[in-house]
Design an enzyme around this catalytic site. Structure first.
Site, PDB file in Angstrom:
ATOM      1  N   TYR A 207       0.863  -1.021  -0.180  1.00  0.00           N
ATOM      2  CA  TYR A 207      -0.069   0.125  -0.035  1.00  0.00           C
ATOM      3  C   TYR A 207       0.922   1.312  -0.114  1.00  0.00           C
ATOM      4  O   TYR A 207       1.539   1.427   0.952  1.00  0.00           O
ATOM      5  CB  TYR A 207      -0.922   0.000   1.156  1.00  0.00           C
ATOM      6  CG  TYR A 207      -1.969  -1.340   1.349  1.00  0.00           C
ATOM      7  CD1 TYR A 207      -2.311  -2.033   0.124  1.00  0.00           C
ATOM      8  CD2 TYR A 207      -2.536  -1.640   2.682  1.00  0.00           C
ATOM      9  CE1 TYR A 207      -3.018  -2.834   0.027  1.00  0.00           C
ATOM     10  CE2 TYR A 207      -3.275  -2.567   2.557  1.00  0.00           C
ATOM     11  CZ  TYR A 207      -3.475  -3.455   1.381  1.00  0.00           C
ATOM     12  OH  TYR A 207      -4.380  -4.486   1.389  1.00  0.00           O
TER      13      TYR A 207
ATOM     14  N   PRO B  87     -15.110  -4.891   2.009  1.00  0.00           N
ATOM     15  CA  PRO B  87     -16.402  -5.452   2.652  1.00  0.00           C
ATOM     16  C   PRO B  87     -17.565  -4.512   2.602  1.00  0.00           C
ATOM     17  O   PRO B  87     -18.858  -4.799   2.566  1.00  0.00           O
ATOM     18  CB  PRO B  87     -16.110  -5.275   4.265  1.00  0.00           C
ATOM     19  CG  PRO B  87     -14.986  -3.985   3.888  1.00  0.00           C
ATOM     20  CD  PRO B  87     -14.122  -4.441   2.744  1.00  0.00           C
TER      21      PRO B  87
HETATM   22  N1  LIG Z   1      -5.940  -8.853   0.673  1.00  0.00           N
HETATM   23  C1  LIG Z   1      -6.024  -8.233  -0.334  1.00  0.00           C
HETATM   24  O1  LIG Z   1      -5.845  -8.817  -1.335  1.00  0.00           O
HETATM   25  C2  LIG Z   1      -6.683  -6.936  -0.210  1.00  0.00           C
HETATM   26  C3  LIG Z   1      -7.202  -6.137  -1.417  1.00  0.00           C
HETATM   27  C4  LIG Z   1      -7.975  -5.035  -1.095  1.00  0.00           C
HETATM   28  C5  LIG Z   1      -8.054  -4.445   0.071  1.00  0.00           C
HETATM   29  N2  LIG Z   1      -7.592  -5.066   1.177  1.00  0.00           N
HETATM   30  C6  LIG Z   1      -7.753  -4.648   2.558  1.00  0.00           C
HETATM   31  O2  LIG Z   1      -9.156  -4.488   2.715  1.00  0.00           O
HETATM   32  C7  LIG Z   1      -9.457  -3.075   3.322  1.00  0.00           C
HETATM   33  C8  LIG Z   1     -10.977  -2.808   3.030  1.00  0.00           C
HETATM   34  O3  LIG Z   1     -10.985  -2.784   1.577  1.00  0.00           O
HETATM   35  P1  LIG Z   1     -11.051  -1.374   0.711  1.00  0.00           P
HETATM   36  O4  LIG Z   1     -10.681  -0.341   1.598  1.00  0.00           O
HETATM   37  O5  LIG Z   1     -10.505  -1.481  -0.613  1.00  0.00           O
HETATM   38  O6  LIG Z   1     -12.702  -1.350   0.261  1.00  0.00           O
HETATM   39  P2  LIG Z   1     -13.933  -1.043   1.171  1.00  0.00           P
HETATM   40  O7  LIG Z   1     -13.711  -0.960   2.726  1.00  0.00           O
HETATM   41  O8  LIG Z   1     -15.084  -2.026   0.704  1.00  0.00           O
HETATM   42  O9  LIG Z   1     -14.404   0.308   0.601  1.00  0.00           O
HETATM   43  C9  LIG Z   1     -13.656   1.410   0.890  1.00  0.00           C
HETATM   44  C10 LIG Z   1     -14.184   2.685   0.092  1.00  0.00           C
HETATM   45  O10 LIG Z   1     -15.505   2.913   0.655  1.00  0.00           O
HETATM   46  C11 LIG Z   1     -15.506   4.349   0.843  1.00  0.00           C
HETATM   47  N3  LIG Z   1     -16.153   4.385   2.159  1.00  0.00           N
HETATM   48  C12 LIG Z   1     -15.707   3.699   3.203  1.00  0.00           C
HETATM   49  N4  LIG Z   1     -16.720   4.048   4.218  1.00  0.00           N
HETATM   50  C13 LIG Z   1     -17.816   5.004   3.762  1.00  0.00           C
HETATM   51  C14 LIG Z   1     -18.578   5.616   4.319  1.00  0.00           C
HETATM   52  N5  LIG Z   1     -19.030   5.348   5.421  1.00  0.00           N
HETATM   53  N6  LIG Z   1     -19.615   6.562   3.351  1.00  0.00           N
HETATM   54  C15 LIG Z   1     -19.179   6.353   2.074  1.00  0.00           C
HETATM   55  N7  LIG Z   1     -18.089   6.045   1.686  1.00  0.00           N
HETATM   56  C16 LIG Z   1     -17.313   5.007   2.499  1.00  0.00           C
HETATM   57  C17 LIG Z   1     -14.274   4.741   0.926  1.00  0.00           C
HETATM   58  O11 LIG Z   1     -13.896   6.038   0.337  1.00  0.00           O
HETATM   59  P3  LIG Z   1     -13.474   7.253   1.427  1.00  0.00           P
HETATM   60  O12 LIG Z   1     -12.091   7.010   1.601  1.00  0.00           O
HETATM   61  O13 LIG Z   1     -13.739   8.294   0.687  1.00  0.00           O
HETATM   62  O14 LIG Z   1     -14.062   7.130   2.638  1.00  0.00           O
HETATM   63  C18 LIG Z   1     -13.303   3.621  -0.172  1.00  0.00           C
HETATM   64  O15 LIG Z   1     -13.570   4.222  -1.530  1.00  0.00           O
HETATM   65  C19 LIG Z   1      -8.500  -2.276   2.642  1.00  0.00           C
HETATM   66  O16 LIG Z   1      -8.345  -1.097   3.235  1.00  0.00           O
HETATM   67  C20 LIG Z   1      -7.232  -3.336   2.725  1.00  0.00           C
HETATM   68  O17 LIG Z   1      -6.763  -3.092   4.046  1.00  0.00           O
HETATM   69  C21 LIG Z   1      -6.714  -6.178   1.033  1.00  0.00           C
END
Ligand SMILES: NC(=O)c1ccc[n+]([C@@H]2O[C@H](COP(=O)([O-])OP(=O)(O)OC[C@H]3O[C@@H](n4cnc5c(N)ncnc54)[C@H](OP(=O)(O)O)[C@@H]3O)[C@@H](O)[C@H]2O)c1
Length: 288
Positions: A74, A220
């Protein structure tokens, strides 16, 4: 699924999501925080607002988060560096779970590398950036198809034997791959893509539940698509939200995950304080 009720008089705190013992001996509050969104677009480059990124990290801890997920990929390196700068020395009980095995060549451009020498360097550099002497949970970010699994996990086992890693997890795996890995080293967590809108890893989740392996669903909230009312992914949430107008779509998506399985450890990502606070409040929602 039926509509949720908000638990009365409880300030947002991840502790309300309950506690899970990773590997049987490492307690974390089930609702955690993921740091991929703290860095630039496509997990590449510095954050637009580094001070906000650090405020989000500190606020997550204030709100009772004890599981912070990150990875050397990251930024690369930037999310781990921000965590070290914002949070070290760490309060007791805070688990920083990191990963290695994905290299990054540009925004959203990756390649998997699982050679022993590379992973050993990854762990040493993560320790330095995170200002830790031991990583409580180290996850192999991907299996490298060009490297025998014995070599990749053998390297992590060696670091575990040296006390530099406490527990080992995997990411994007099937039950058969977990079993293959467990011939080499104990596996305590799995991190696969999973949400209300994306159930491709249902079988792996059920396997983890039977075995007491922690399951960290990434994306998620379907990378935010679940929260956009016009997207097809948001259909189920839309109907739920109508029945529970006081809960936001993000809170419903996270409460559903917590309700889905006792081994579920959601790590929602955000770069914004307001979204973090909204998301952590999901820990107080109970689905009937
Ligand atoms: N193991 C793997 O291969 C892998 C791959 C991807 C991710 N990950 C991990 O999983 C975590 C979660 O995945 P993710 O962050 O990609 O996706 P996510 O949690 O499904 O969604 C994040 C997105 O939603 C928005 N968001 C979050 N809370 C919100 C709210 N209350 N209202 C409106 N928009 C909201 C965020 O934008 P804002 O920033 O504007 O809030 C961001 O664009 C990552 O941070 C990482 O640690 C792991």
């Amino acid at each position: 699924m039926s509509a949720p009720n908000k638990t009365s008089n409880s300030a947002p705190n991840a502790a309300h999501s309950g506690t899970f013992l990773i590997g049987g001996d490492l307690p974390v509050h089930r609702l955690g925080y993921g740091t991929m969104r703290l860095v630039g677009e496509g997990a590449w480059g510095e954050p637009a607002d580094p001070q906000e990124a650090k405020r989000v990290l500190r606020r997550a801890v204030e709100l009772g988060v004890t599981l912070i997920d990150t990875a050397d990929a990251y930024g690369p390196e930037i999310a781990e560096r921000l965590i070290g700068e914002a949070l070290a020395p760490y309060p007791p009980g805070l688990v920083i779970a990191t990963k290695g095995g994905i290299t990054r060549q540009g925004p959203a451009k990756t390649e998997y590398v699982g050679r022993a020498g590379y992973l050993i360097q990854c762990v040493e550099m993560s320790l330095r950036r995170l200002r830790l002497e031991r990583i409580e949970l180290y996850q192999l970010h991907r299996f490298d198809p060009r490297t025998p699994l014995e070599e990749s996990l053998g390297a992590l086992k060696q670091l575990q034997d040296q006390g530099k890693i406490r527990h080992i997890g995997l990411s994007e795996v099937t039950p058969a791959q977990i079993e293959e890995a467990e011939k080499i080293v104990p596996i305590v967590t799995v991190q696969n893509r999973y949400s209300l809108a994306d159930r491709r890893h249902e079988e792996t989740l059920n396997y983890c539940e039977r075995r007491g392996i922690g399951f960290l669903p990434w994306y998620p909230m379907a990378a935010g698509k679940l929260l956009q009312p016009d997207r097809p992914e948001a259909e189920t949430l839309r109907s739920l939200a109508a029945a529970a107008p006081s809960a936001t779509p993000a809170q419903l998506a996270l409460a559903w995950l917590l309700h889905r399985s006792p081994v579920m450890l959601p790590i929602p990502g955000t770069s914004k304080l307001a979204h973090l606070e909204e998301n952590i409040a999901a820990a107080t929602l109970k689905l009937s």
